[in-house]
Structures are given as C-alpha cells and as structure tokens.
Motif scaffolding. Sequence first.
Motif, PDB file in Angstrom:
ATOM      1  N   SER A  13      71.792  34.633  13.806  1.00 52.57           N
ATOM      2  CA  SER A  13      71.437  35.559  14.874  1.00 52.57           C
ATOM      3  C   SER A  13      72.177  35.217  16.158  1.00 52.57           C
ATOM      4  O   SER A  13      72.110  34.087  16.652  1.00 52.57           O
ATOM      5  CB  SER A  13      69.925  35.519  15.131  1.00 52.57           C
ATOM      6  OG  SER A  13      69.597  36.205  16.318  1.00 52.57           O
ATOM      7  N   LYS A 100      59.522  40.331  11.957  1.00 46.83           N
ATOM      8  CA  LYS A 100      60.705  40.136  11.112  1.00 46.83           C
ATOM      9  C   LYS A 100      60.309  40.063   9.642  1.00 46.83           C
ATOM     10  O   LYS A 100      60.982  40.632   8.779  1.00 46.83           O
ATOM     11  CB  LYS A 100      61.442  38.851  11.505  1.00 46.83           C
ATOM     12  CG  LYS A 100      62.383  38.982  12.683  1.00 46.83           C
ATOM     13  CD  LYS A 100      63.181  37.702  12.891  1.00 46.83           C
ATOM     14  CE  LYS A 100      64.133  37.842  14.068  1.00 46.83           C
ATOM     15  NZ  LYS A 100      64.903  36.614  14.321  1.00 46.83           N
ATOM     16  N   THR A 126      68.760  42.005  13.735  1.00 46.55           N
ATOM     17  CA  THR A 126      68.229  41.669  12.412  1.00 46.55           C
ATOM     18  C   THR A 126      68.267  42.840  11.441  1.00 46.55           C
ATOM     19  O   THR A 126      68.361  42.635  10.225  1.00 46.55           O
ATOM     20  CB  THR A 126      66.798  41.117  12.556  1.00 46.55           C
ATOM     21  OG1 THR A 126      66.856  39.887  13.290  1.00 46.55           O
ATOM     22  CG2 THR A 126      66.157  40.836  11.212  1.00 46.55           C
ATOM     23  N   ASP A 202      60.013  50.848  13.753  1.00 42.91           N
ATOM     24  CA  ASP A 202      59.671  49.528  14.285  1.00 42.91           C
ATOM     25  C   ASP A 202      58.985  49.729  15.640  1.00 42.91           C
ATOM     26  O   ASP A 202      59.617  50.124  16.616  1.00 42.91           O
ATOM     27  CB  ASP A 202      60.939  48.695  14.437  1.00 42.91           C
ATOM     28  CG  ASP A 202      60.674  47.311  15.024  1.00 42.91           C
ATOM     29  OD1 ASP A 202      59.518  47.013  15.377  1.00 42.91           O
ATOM     30  OD2 ASP A 202      61.635  46.531  15.146  1.00 42.91           O
TER      31      ASP A 202
END
Length: 391
Positions: A13, A100, A126, A202
């Motif tokens: 990341s 996540k 992500t 999300d």
Amino acid sequence: MKLATRISRISVSKTMAVMEAALKLREQGIDVVDFGPGEPDFPTPENVKEAGVRAIHANFTKYTAIGGIKELKKAIIEKHAREFGSKYDISECVVNIGGKHALFNIFASVVDEGDDVIIPTPYWVTFADIARFVNSNPIFVPTKESDGFRLTADLLDRAITPKTRAVVVNSPNNPSGAVLDDAEFGKIVKLCRERDIYLLSDECYSHFLYDGRKPFSVASYTDLKSHIIIAGSLSKTYSMTGWRIGYVLAMPEIIGAIVKLQSHSTSNPTSISQKAALEALTGPQESVGVMLAEYARRRKFVLDRLRAIPGVRCAEPGGAFYAYPNISAAFGRGGIKDSVDFSAKLLEKVHVAVTPGEAFGTNDHVRMSYATSMEQLDKGLKRIHEFMGSL
C-alpha cells in the motif's frame, strides 16, 4: 525465493509507504507534518472503550459465532434501516474484521478469475489490488476534476463489458471527498440491475458529509437489493480504526459464502471489539456530530489556504476528511516530473508528508488528510506554500 504468483499481482500500500517514510524522519528527530494518515485524530468515545473493558472483565474473550454475535448484527441492520431506509434481516448481515476484510471477502465470494471489475478513478488504493489478487481485471473509469470527481450512470454505461461482474462505488470518496448525487446513485444501481452486475458500495465515510447534506445509502432502493452489496465500517464514524470491525449487507447467499470463507480464515471478529461496536451503534451518538463539525472547520481552512497558493487548485470535497489538490503546476520545475516526485521532494525539503495521486489512479494530485490538529494544518500548509514558491 519463489513466492506465490497471486502475491506478485499486488503491491505494498502506497499510503502505508508514506507513513513509513515519515516515521523514519521522526526517528531522526525531524519535525514532520504528516498529512498522510487516513484515520480520525479523535479518541474512541469513552462509552465505547468502557464497553470493551466490561467485555474483558466479563470474560467475553472466547470464540463467537463466525459471522458475529446476533446482538451486533441486529444493531447494524436496525441502525442502517433507521438512518438509510434499507431493509435487511440478520441472515443478510455478516460482521468482519474491519472494512478491508469486508471488501476482501466480498471480492473473494462474488468475483471470478477473468471477471472485469469497474473502479472509478480516483480510487482507494486497496480496491485495485484486491481485484488483482482474485485474478480479476480492474477496469478504471476516469472521472473529471471539473465535475468534482463524481461518477455518473453515463460514464459507467460506456465502461461496462460483457465480462463485467461488479462496479465499486465509494461515496464519500477516498481520496477526493467526492459525493455522488443521490439521484445519480439511483440511476447507477438501476443500470447495474439492467446489466446484471453487482454494485459494491463502500460506505466507510457515509456519516461525514458537509453543508447540511444528509447521509445516503443506495440500499434505500430496497427493490434492487439483489444487485447491491454494502461494505460498512465503524472505523471512521466512531474513531475505532484499531478495533477492526466492519460488516457486509447483502443477499443471504453472498453472506453465506462470506461466512464460509471466514470459517477457514479468520474465524469470528474479535469478541471484545464486537461488544464495543454494539455500544457504538446503540449508545450515544454525539461524538459523530462533534467530529463532523471539527472536520467541516478544518475543511474550510485547508481549502482557503490551498487555493491561496499560486498554481494550486482543489475541487471541493463534499465528504470524508481529505483534500485532493491539483499540484501539476509544479511539474517541470525543481526536477519534479509527477506526483511521486512532488511528494518525495516535499517530504525531503520541508518535511511535509502527503500521498501521491499515483496511488489513487491520477497523476496531477496529492492527497492531504485533514484529520489532524489546526496547528499542524497551519504549519504544514505554510511549508507547502513556501515549497511551491521556491520552485
């Protein structure tokens, strides 16, 4: 050493890389202003912490049901229904170990190898890596800075392929703070049903909206539930990033698949955190308003200061706690070619950490989190202004 091919498909990341670079400078005693972290700078509310402590003293420290305790799932669906007008029952909810984890389990459960997954840019780092990990194809759909980085049904329609399995929508958006128009969101989910693809929404920043705008969930379209998957999290709303509680709302078949996956990977979410999450959802909600009011104050401060820097422009974030300024005026000056160079030199020269837009699928921008004190914001923005002037 030979590692699995699936690991080679993903990268470390880039937001974490920024944090590591800033930490190394701090360890050398350097005063770093860090605009990198994507987490609230507020403490977890006292009542939530106390619920966790009570759980420990009550020895609530054993395994629980794999998909979360019944009381917590009930609290999730009832609060979601009350605030958003959704209609789920307990069989349509699973509790995960953070947002996540929720997203990873969704991809693993509904996206096949070779499927296309549509991801509007800019996007949270992500999304693309999870898509690659399950060996699907991330299809990036650029949104326009001049339109506030908002996805439209028309943009989505042109991007859908015969292999499209899902589209990922993150509103409010990380990194841009873009918020979809409620009506446009409705057009998008109707298009998804027409084309028989999943809309993965999300909702991590759903409660951080500005200018009096009310939180919205596409799950309010209850007649389209068969094509909607909601990924939620308590991390930002209740400043519980380290407690690691997220959830999924979806059709029972999808929930069953996620529970099966969890049974062989993580088992249940942490028992203590589940009790804290239950208190967060059912207890006093004043802390959410306090955080939002402070973020609104910081947002105005940051936008005013960024727009006062010659060559910098910034779309107004409608939600979350990030600014996403366009710093391309610096390219071609001082050895800066792109947002990665800009971020590296900004950290090296004036010790301000930002995340390069390359991490989010654009090159002309950097992400700044204003989840930090006004003192740090003032100091960091002064340094950025001076840095731009020195090029």
